[in-house]
Design a protein around this motif. Structure first.
Motif: not given
Length: 179
Positions: A33-48, A71-76
């Motif tokens: 979910r955080l990766a999706f919010r940061l990238t804006g694309r599902a495929d990029q979020a999946e890769d990340l 908190t540590w994981l979100y920073r990663v």
């Protein structure tokens, strides 16, 4: 009794594969979910997310339990997204240097067509530090204080950024409505 994330992280850092698997099971969806919010694309979020999961066994030894595991994981995740942005920016600059402007234009048009709603498009127009702040605090995922720890800034800075985000989004919305 449920084992805490922090205890599982310590055990995983010592090589306990079951503890690591439990942590992944608990937090995979959050990471995505955080990766999706940061990238804006599902495929990029999946890769990340996959990249983060692959790197996590080596990184988990760096968890010091000075903050919550999440908190540590979100920073990663934020660090991985920033690294990905830098790599993509480098690739884009290289593509321009090789005369692939048309290819980039088509890719940008495709990304625009795939945008998932107004907020996601608007979020992409924000500077990276505002995108990161919004992604962490969106849908009450984290408090301003928790986001401040992840981002390495003060809680007041997070609050100021949120105020700036609201102002920018309001202006953007008004401009779109005026068109």
């Amino acid at each position: 009794m449920k084992t805490s994330d922090e205890d599982l992280a310590k055990a995983a850092a010592e090589g306990d594969v079951d503890a690591f698997a439990t942590l992944l099971q608990r937090h995979y969806d959050r990471v995505f979910r955080l990766a999706f919010r940061l990238t804006g694309r599902a495929d990029q979020a999946e890769d990340l997310t996959q990249d983060i999961c692959a790197a996590l066994p080596a990184k988990i030894s760096g968890f010091r339990a000075q903050a919550k595991f999440t908190t540590w994981l979100y920073r990663v995740v934020v660090n991985a997204a920033e690294d990905s942005r830098r790599r993509n920016a480098s690739r884009n600059r290289a593509a321009v240097g090789w005369g692939d402007v048309e290819q980039m234009r088509r890719a940008e048009a495709e990304e625009s067509a795939e945008a998932l709603g107004w907020l996601q498009r608007a979020m992409q127009s924000l500077p990276p530090e505002l995108q990161d702040t919004l992604a962490l605090t969106l849908e009450d995922e984290m408090t301003h204080a928790e986001a401040a720890v992840v981002l390495g800034v003060s809680e007041g800075t997070v609050s100021w950024r949120m105020s700036d985000i609201r102002k920018r989004l309001r202006i953007l919305r008004q401009e779109e409505l005026a068109q």
